[in-house]
Scaffold this active site. Structure first.
Site, PDB file in Angstrom:
ATOM      1  N   SER A 131       0.979  -0.806  -0.111  1.00 56.97           N
ATOM      2  CA  SER A 131      -0.056   0.410  -0.062  1.00 56.97           C
ATOM      3  C   SER A 131       0.655   0.883   0.273  1.00 56.97           C
ATOM      4  CB  SER A 131      -1.024   0.056   1.286  1.00 56.97           C
ATOM      5  OG  SER A 131      -2.385   1.023   0.903  1.00 56.97           O
ATOM      6  N   ASP A 182     -10.117  -5.693  -4.283  1.00 60.34           N
ATOM      7  CA  ASP A 182      -9.160  -4.084  -3.805  1.00 60.34           C
ATOM      8  C   ASP A 182     -10.469  -3.703  -4.862  1.00 60.34           C
ATOM      9  OD1 ASP A 182      -7.818  -2.146  -3.190  1.00 60.34           O
ATOM     10  OD2 ASP A 182      -5.961  -3.322  -4.183  1.00 60.34           O
ATOM     11  N   HIS A 212      -8.541  -5.488  -0.427  1.00 60.90           N
ATOM     12  CA  HIS A 212      -6.668  -4.300  -0.124  1.00 60.90           C
ATOM     13  C   HIS A 212      -6.019  -4.505   0.554  1.00 60.90           C
ATOM     14  CE1 HIS A 212      -4.125  -0.713  -1.121  1.00 60.90           C
ATOM     15  NE2 HIS A 212      -4.698  -0.962  -0.208  1.00 60.90           N
TER      16      HIS A 212
END
Length: 233
Positions: A131, A182, A212
């Site tokens: 991320s 996601d 995610h």
């Protein structure tokens, strides 16, 4: 900023020495290692020597994971890697997790210098970037990819910073891991894939029914993906 980061590293290493003298060594530290010969020290991992860590049995690799330490400890990634005799270091980057009170570098070049310092004593490094940690890993991939044996993006951000020149010169084997769902959250995983797929050595894995943070709730699958990639290097 680099001076501040240096002071931060030195300060935390000193703090770790003081804690070690009193027998302190808990897993809430910013940095954690799967190697028994190393010590958990808040802020930085201090080695007993300055030689590169011994090569592991799987690809002779060392894994450096950036960003969310709490999540990784919770799903047992460090334990899994240790059982596979793979050197591993996990850290919370400045302003994240247990490093939330530490100011982050202001520029991409300072972020690159920060990561370079972290991996200095490791050989055959595979950088794992989930991320938002892409704001560190992608600039590093752009400028110092020769220092990486592999790169694993776990829906890493900041991939839009890569351009056609980068795609030509980056020779690092890259794996993208994203969750199937996601796209229902922030779509960062799919954006990441659409950019990274232009790299010369790229492969992608989608974890079914994962969001995610695709490693959460899919620990066994995620760990196997990591191990398979290492085995191919």
């Amino acid at each position: 900023m680099l001076r501040v980061l240096d002071e931060y590293v030195d300060h935390m290493m000193d703090a770790g020495d003081r804690r070690e003298a009193h027998g302190g060594n808990d897993t809430s530290d910013i940095f954690a290692s799967s190697r028994s010969r190393t010590r958990l020290i808040k802020g930085y991992q201090k080695r007993k020597d300055k030689k590169p860590i011994r090569k592991s049995r799987v690809g002779g690799s060392s894994i450096v994971i950036t960003s969310y330490l709490v999540d990784r400890l919770k799903i047992g990634t460090l334990k899994f890697l240790a059982e596979k005799k793979i050197n591993a270091l996990a850290l919370d980057l400045p302003e994240y997790g247990k490093s939330s009170d530490t100011k982050k570098p202001a520029t991409d070049s300072e972020k690159v210098d920060f990561i370079e310092k972290i991996i200095a004593n490791y050989s055959n490094v595979i950088l794992v970037s989930p991320s938002k940690s892409g704001e560190y890993s992608i600039p590093f991939l752009k400028t110092l990819n020769s220092k990486l044996r592999g790169f694993i993006s776990v829906a890493a951000g900041h991939t839009g910073a890569l351009n056609s020149e980068d795609f030509e010169q980056i020779d690092t084997r890259t794996l993208s891991v994203i969750g199937e769902l996601d796209s229902k959250s922030n779509k960062l995983g799919y954006i990441s894939v659409s950019n990274l797929k232009n790299l010369r050595h790229f492969k992608s894995v989608i974890i079914p029914n994962a969001g995610h943070a695709c490693y959460m709730g899919h620990e066994e699958r995620f760990h196997q993906i990591l191990y398979d990639f290492l085995s191919e290097l």
